[in-house]
Design a protein around this motif. Structure first.
Motif, PDB file in Angstrom:
ATOM      1  N   GLN B  18      -9.586 113.475  36.488  1.00 24.95           N
ATOM      2  CA  GLN B  18      -9.835 113.711  37.900  1.00 24.95           C
ATOM      3  C   GLN B  18      -9.068 114.952  38.327  1.00 24.95           C
ATOM      4  O   GLN B  18      -8.144 115.403  37.642  1.00 24.95           O
ATOM      5  N   VAL B  19      -9.460 115.517  39.458  1.00 23.10           N
ATOM      6  CA  VAL B  19      -8.825 116.744  39.922  1.00 23.10           C
ATOM      7  C   VAL B  19      -8.734 116.711  41.451  1.00 23.10           C
ATOM      8  O   VAL B  19      -9.590 116.129  42.124  1.00 23.10           O
ATOM      9  N   THR B  20      -7.681 117.335  41.952  1.00 22.90           N
ATOM     10  CA  THR B  20      -7.501 117.475  43.399  1.00 22.90           C
ATOM     11  C   THR B  20      -7.330 118.944  43.732  1.00 22.90           C
ATOM     12  O   THR B  20      -6.502 119.630  43.127  1.00 22.90           O
ATOM     13  N   LEU B  21      -8.122 119.404  44.673  1.00 26.24           N
ATOM     14  CA  LEU B  21      -8.054 120.785  45.130  1.00 26.24           C
ATOM     15  C   LEU B  21      -7.540 120.808  46.560  1.00 26.24           C
ATOM     16  O   LEU B  21      -7.848 119.908  47.350  1.00 26.24           O
ATOM     17  N   SER B  22      -6.803 121.854  46.894  1.00 25.11           N
ATOM     18  CA  SER B  22      -6.171 121.922  48.200  1.00 25.11           C
ATOM     19  C   SER B  22      -6.658 123.120  49.003  1.00 25.11           C
ATOM     20  O   SER B  22      -6.962 124.173  48.439  1.00 25.11           O
ATOM     21  N   CYS B  23      -6.681 122.940  50.310  1.00 24.48           N
ATOM     22  CA  CYS B  23      -7.123 124.004  51.204  1.00 24.48           C
ATOM     23  C   CYS B  23      -6.275 123.994  52.469  1.00 24.48           C
ATOM     24  O   CYS B  23      -6.171 122.971  53.152  1.00 24.48           O
ATOM     25  N   SER B  24      -5.683 125.136  52.786  1.00 24.88           N
ATOM     26  CA  SER B  24      -4.952 125.301  54.048  1.00 24.88           C
ATOM     27  C   SER B  24      -5.756 126.214  54.953  1.00 24.88           C
ATOM     28  O   SER B  24      -5.969 127.385  54.605  1.00 24.88           O
ATOM     29  N   PRO B  25      -6.210 125.712  56.104  1.00 23.45           N
ATOM     30  CA  PRO B  25      -7.065 126.532  56.970  1.00 23.45           C
ATOM     31  C   PRO B  25      -6.256 127.557  57.751  1.00 23.45           C
ATOM     32  O   PRO B  25      -5.033 127.540  57.742  1.00 23.45           O
ATOM     33  N   ILE B  26      -6.963 128.416  58.417  1.00 21.47           N
ATOM     34  CA  ILE B  26      -6.325 129.366  59.327  1.00 21.47           C
ATOM     35  C   ILE B  26      -5.638 128.575  60.437  1.00 21.47           C
ATOM     36  O   ILE B  26      -6.188 127.564  60.920  1.00 21.47           O
ATOM     37  N   SER B  27      -4.470 129.029  60.826  1.00 22.36           N
ATOM     38  CA  SER B  27      -3.724 128.342  61.868  1.00 22.36           C
ATOM     39  C   SER B  27      -4.572 128.194  63.128  1.00 22.36           C
ATOM     40  O   SER B  27      -5.165 129.164  63.618  1.00 22.36           O
TER      41      SER B  27
END
Lengths: 113, 113
Positions: B18-27
């Motif tokens: 399994q895999v987990t991907l991360s995303c941080s959006p624009i403030s």
């Protein structure tokens, strides 16, 4: 359902040539329309948008007009440069408060010096 | 202003993992969407989150899941990986209610071997 159809590529042009990439859509209501560009190894960049019929989006010499009567949003540029070589995606966002974008299959543009 | 940040940029996994991907959006952006990009299927919508709630889901099997945290950061998880899950996974954020389209990250390139 909603869909977007783009002209197949690749499109190969000489520098300073005129560019047209055709895009037609099927949608209910009043979608918003977008053109995105993707350079090798990168994500998508918003090129231009139009949110209602007869709107013209423009950016960096590219233009596209939202034509509801022909359900089209063709991308044009008067004089392409080598640096415009990329993949171009037409996309729509349906009516209402959905954030879902539906993309065309993409058109690869190669500009030769 | 920082853009959309996706981590990791590249990932190689074995079938069944399994895999987990991360995303941080624009403030300030509270709406986050995920897309899968493959040569065969193009860009396909996975899901959209707003204020920690899934608002839309694409036509993907239940192995694909996501979540959004109170700081708007989002993760997607793919369980029991298959070779066909190899793709570029793109995250995008937008200001809810804005029609300026989404801002995309550079993506995570997942290779399943």
């Amino acid at each position: 359902g909603n869909s977007v159809t783009q002209m197949e590529g690749p499109v190969t042009l000489s520098e300073e040539a005129f560019l047209t990439i055709n895009c037609t859509y099927t949608a209910t209501g009043y979608p918003s329309l977008f053109w995105y560009v993707q350079y090798p190894g990168e994500g998508l960049q918003l090129l231009l948008k139009a949110t209602k019929a007869d709107d013209k989006g423009s950016n960096k010499g590219f233009e596209a007009t939202y034509r509801k009567e022909t359900t089209s949003f063709h991308l044009e540029k008067g004089s392409v440069q080598v640096s415009d070589s990329a993949v171009y995606f037409c996309a729509l966002r349906g009516s209402g408060n959905t954030g879902k974008l539906i993309f065309g299959q993409g058109t690869t543009l190669q500009v030769k010096p | 202003k920082a853009g959309v940040t996706q981590t990791p940029r590249y990932l190689i996994k074995t079938r069944g993992q399994q895999v987990t991907l991360s995303c941080s959006p624009i403030s300030g952006h509270r709406s986050v969407s995920w897309y899968q990009q493959t040569p065969g299927q193009g860009l396909q919508f996975l899901f959209e989150y707003f204020s920690e709630t899934q608002r839309n889901k694409g036509n993907f099997p239940g192995r694909f899941s996501g979540r959004q945290f109170s700081n708007s950061r989002s993760e997607m998880n793919v369980s029991t990986l298959e070779l066909g899950d190899s793709a570029l996974y793109l995250c995008a954020s937008r200001l809810q209610g804005s029609d300026y389209g989404y801002t995309f990250g550079s993506g995570t390139r997942l290779t399943v071997v």
